[in-house]
Motif scaffolding. Structure first.
Motif, PDB file in Angstrom:
ATOM      1  N   VAL A 186      31.462   1.983  13.014  1.00  0.00           N
ATOM      2  CA  VAL A 186      32.774   1.353  13.126  1.00  0.00           C
ATOM      3  C   VAL A 186      33.598   2.115  14.154  1.00  0.00           C
ATOM      4  N   ASP A 187      34.194   1.395  15.105  1.00  0.00           N
ATOM      5  CA  ASP A 187      35.149   1.987  16.042  1.00  0.00           C
ATOM      6  C   ASP A 187      36.296   0.999  16.196  1.00  0.00           C
ATOM      7  N   ALA A 188      37.473   1.485  16.571  1.00  0.00           N
ATOM      8  CA  ALA A 188      38.625   0.588  16.642  1.00  0.00           C
ATOM      9  C   ALA A 188      39.781   1.230  17.381  1.00  0.00           C
ATOM     10  N   VAL A 189      40.646   0.371  17.900  1.00  0.00           N
ATOM     11  CA  VAL A 189      41.945   0.789  18.424  1.00  0.00           C
ATOM     12  C   VAL A 189      42.995  -0.145  17.843  1.00  0.00           C
ATOM     13  N   GLY A 190      44.245   0.340  17.786  1.00  0.00           N
ATOM     14  CA  GLY A 190      45.323  -0.480  17.267  1.00  0.00           C
ATOM     15  C   GLY A 190      46.640   0.230  17.454  1.00  0.00           C
ATOM     16  N   CYS A 191      47.732  -0.463  17.127  1.00  0.00           N
ATOM     17  CA  CYS A 191      49.048   0.116  17.371  1.00  0.00           C
ATOM     18  C   CYS A 191      50.099  -0.576  16.514  1.00  0.00           C
ATOM     19  N   ALA A 192      51.105   0.188  16.103  1.00  0.00           N
ATOM     20  CA  ALA A 192      52.294  -0.378  15.459  1.00  0.00           C
ATOM     21  C   ALA A 192      53.229  -0.891  16.541  1.00  0.00           C
ATOM     22  N   VAL A 193      53.719  -2.109  16.378  1.00  0.00           N
ATOM     23  CA  VAL A 193      54.590  -2.717  17.373  1.00  0.00           C
ATOM     24  C   VAL A 193      55.939  -3.092  16.771  1.00  0.00           C
ATOM     25  N   ALA A 194      55.915  -3.775  15.634  1.00  0.00           N
ATOM     26  CA  ALA A 194      57.153  -4.282  15.031  1.00  0.00           C
ATOM     27  C   ALA A 194      57.384  -3.760  13.625  1.00  0.00           C
ATOM     28  N   SER A 195      56.459  -2.949  13.113  1.00  0.00           N
ATOM     29  CA  SER A 195      56.609  -2.408  11.762  1.00  0.00           C
ATOM     30  C   SER A 195      56.192  -0.941  11.778  1.00  0.00           C
ATOM     31  N   GLY A 196      56.155  -0.331  10.626  1.00  0.00           N
ATOM     32  CA  GLY A 196      55.768   1.070  10.543  1.00  0.00           C
ATOM     33  C   GLY A 196      54.279   1.290  10.455  1.00  0.00           C
ATOM     34  N   ARG A 197      53.487   0.214  10.502  1.00  0.00           N
ATOM     35  CA  ARG A 197      52.036   0.316  10.405  1.00  0.00           C
ATOM     36  C   ARG A 197      51.406  -0.494  11.530  1.00  0.00           C
ATOM     37  N   PRO A 198      50.130  -0.242  11.859  1.00  0.00           N
ATOM     38  CA  PRO A 198      49.499  -0.988  12.956  1.00  0.00           C
ATOM     39  C   PRO A 198      49.631  -2.498  12.781  1.00  0.00           C
ATOM     40  N   ASP A 199      50.114  -3.146  13.849  1.00  0.00           N
ATOM     41  CA  ASP A 199      50.339  -4.593  13.811  1.00  0.00           C
ATOM     42  C   ASP A 199      49.277  -5.366  14.592  1.00  0.00           C
ATOM     43  N   PHE A 200      48.480  -4.668  15.401  1.00  0.00           N
ATOM     44  CA  PHE A 200      47.296  -5.291  15.976  1.00  0.00           C
ATOM     45  C   PHE A 200      46.164  -4.287  15.929  1.00  0.00           C
ATOM     46  N   ALA A 201      44.953  -4.813  15.895  1.00  0.00           N
ATOM     47  CA  ALA A 201      43.767  -3.954  15.846  1.00  0.00           C
ATOM     48  C   ALA A 201      42.604  -4.694  16.466  1.00  0.00           C
ATOM     49  N   VAL A 202      41.754  -3.938  17.147  1.00  0.00           N
ATOM     50  CA  VAL A 202      40.491  -4.460  17.679  1.00  0.00           C
ATOM     51  C   VAL A 202      39.399  -3.541  17.166  1.00  0.00           C
ATOM     52  N   ALA A 203      38.477  -4.105  16.386  1.00  0.00           N
ATOM     53  CA  ALA A 203      37.408  -3.316  15.769  1.00  0.00           C
ATOM     54  C   ALA A 203      36.065  -3.687  16.381  1.00  0.00           C
ATOM     55  N   HIS A 204      35.218  -2.682  16.561  1.00  0.00           N
ATOM     56  CA  HIS A 204      33.856  -2.881  17.049  1.00  0.00           C
ATOM     57  C   HIS A 204      32.905  -2.379  15.974  1.00  0.00           C
ATOM     58  N   LEU A 205      32.085  -3.286  15.446  1.00  0.00           N
ATOM     59  CA  LEU A 205      31.175  -2.959  14.356  1.00  0.00           C
ATOM     60  C   LEU A 205      29.727  -3.042  14.847  1.00  0.00           C
ATOM     61  N   GLY A 206      28.925  -2.075  14.436  1.00  0.00           N
ATOM     62  CA  GLY A 206      27.510  -2.085  14.776  1.00  0.00           C
ATOM     63  C   GLY A 206      26.672  -2.295  13.536  1.00  0.00           C
TER      64      GLY A 206
END
Length: 323
Positions: A186-206
């Motif tokens: 499992v690998d991923a990136v993401g970021c909080a934009v409008a809240s206090g927690r990540p609001d978008f995420a992109v995950a790569h699963l093998g």
């Protein structure tokens, strides 16, 4: 298993935005009656109780009288409420994610097994007409790659969890079901934009055998988007959930493709049904011993493990330093 009464008396614990819909469906169900509701906000519980002509009461009092329990409170309360119900020997439908941590989820799964009662997790997409169409569609050969996108404009609710536990977990569950098991990496990136927690995420699963999946989820998107693409050894399966359309490119497909002799397109569509009603019907059938739960505690635990691994990967790969 519960001997079939005239109607199952169900208590709904947590009647916020989605919990209220659960209560409405139980109250209108052909095989269920709404015993009562509970919420951490007494005013909200009282309002929903008055709307549906039932009582608002404490969780333990309702659990003691109920034939079965639906837990639709915020994620942080899933464990405590579901544990009380399971320890009382009551079947439980708990909304996704099953709990906030793997340790909590494992306790719930073990409790349900020890008590011999149903534990179902509310991965509602498994009950949708769209998922049924995907599962019934002809395959484009052996699946090698999965791509899922779930995006929506920002709405200030379910912000007690990240977009991974809010939205992405649906596609984690679906892709895992299509792949036939959990990922190895499992690998991923993401970021909080409008809240206090990540609001978008992109995950790569093998997955075993070299298969891969990319899952994108956003609750800060410009527009709604719901897509699934499965690439296989013969072609691909492509689904647009918002347009209710599905196409499969494969050998022997019905609609010839001039540039690919021997291959063709099969096009399908579906008519949506009430997925929440179907999910509750599945729960009732499981409680009465008519069928196993479609999404049991083990399946909910498996999805949670992957979702939390995604969150851990996002933290490792943090692109923007914490404020």
């Amino acid at each position: 298993m519960i001997d079939s009464p005239e109607k199952l008396a169900i208590a709904v614990l947590g009647v916020g935005h989605f919990g209220r819909f659960h209560a409405l469906k139980v109250a209108a169900g052909a095989r269920t009656r709404l015993l009562g509701v509970h919420d951490a906000d007494p005013a909200r519980a009282a309002a929903v109780a008055a709307e549906l002509g039932v009582r608002a009461d404490g969780a333990e009092a309702l659990i003691a009288e109920a034939d079965a329990v639906i837990v639709a409170a915020p994620t942080r309360a899933h464990y405590a409420l579901a544990r009380i119900a399971l320890e009382a020997g009551k079947p439980v439908l708990v909304e996704k994610p099953i709990a906030a941590t793997v340790a909590e989820a494992e306790v719930l799964v073990d409790l349900a097994a020890a008590q011999g009662v149903v534990l179902q997790v509310g991965h509602i997409e498994r009950f949708s007409a769209a998922f049924r169409a995907v599962m019934q569609a002809p395959a484009g050969g052996r699946a090698l790659s999965f791509e899922a996108v779930r995006a929506a404009p920002f709405r200030p609710r379910s912000l007690d969890v990240s977009v991974v536990l809010d939205l992405m977990i649906h596609d984690i569950d679906l892709v895992t079901a299509l792949a036939g098991g959990p990922p190895e990496t499992v690998d991923a990136v993401g970021c909080a934009v409008a809240s206090g927690r990540p609001d978008f995420a992109v995950a790569h699963l093998g997955f075993p055998g070299g298969r891969r999946a990319t899952i994108t989820a956003s609750r800060v998107s410009i527009a709604m988007e719901r897509r699934l693409r499965v690439l296989g050894t013969e072609g691909e399966l492509s689904v647009n959930f918002l347009e209710r359309s599905l196409a499969v490119l494969r050998r022997g497909g019905a609609e010839p493709v001039a540039t690919m002799p021997g291959s063709g397109l099969d096009r399908l569509s579906w008519t949506d049904h009430d997925s929440l009603e179907a999910e509750q019907a599945g729960f009732v059938a499981a409680v009465l011993g008519e069928a196993p739960p479609v999404v049991d505690g083990d399946a909910g635990l498996a999805a949670l493990k992957v979702a939390l691994a995604v969150e851990e990967a996002m933290e490792r790969n943090r692109l923007i330093p914490a404020a």
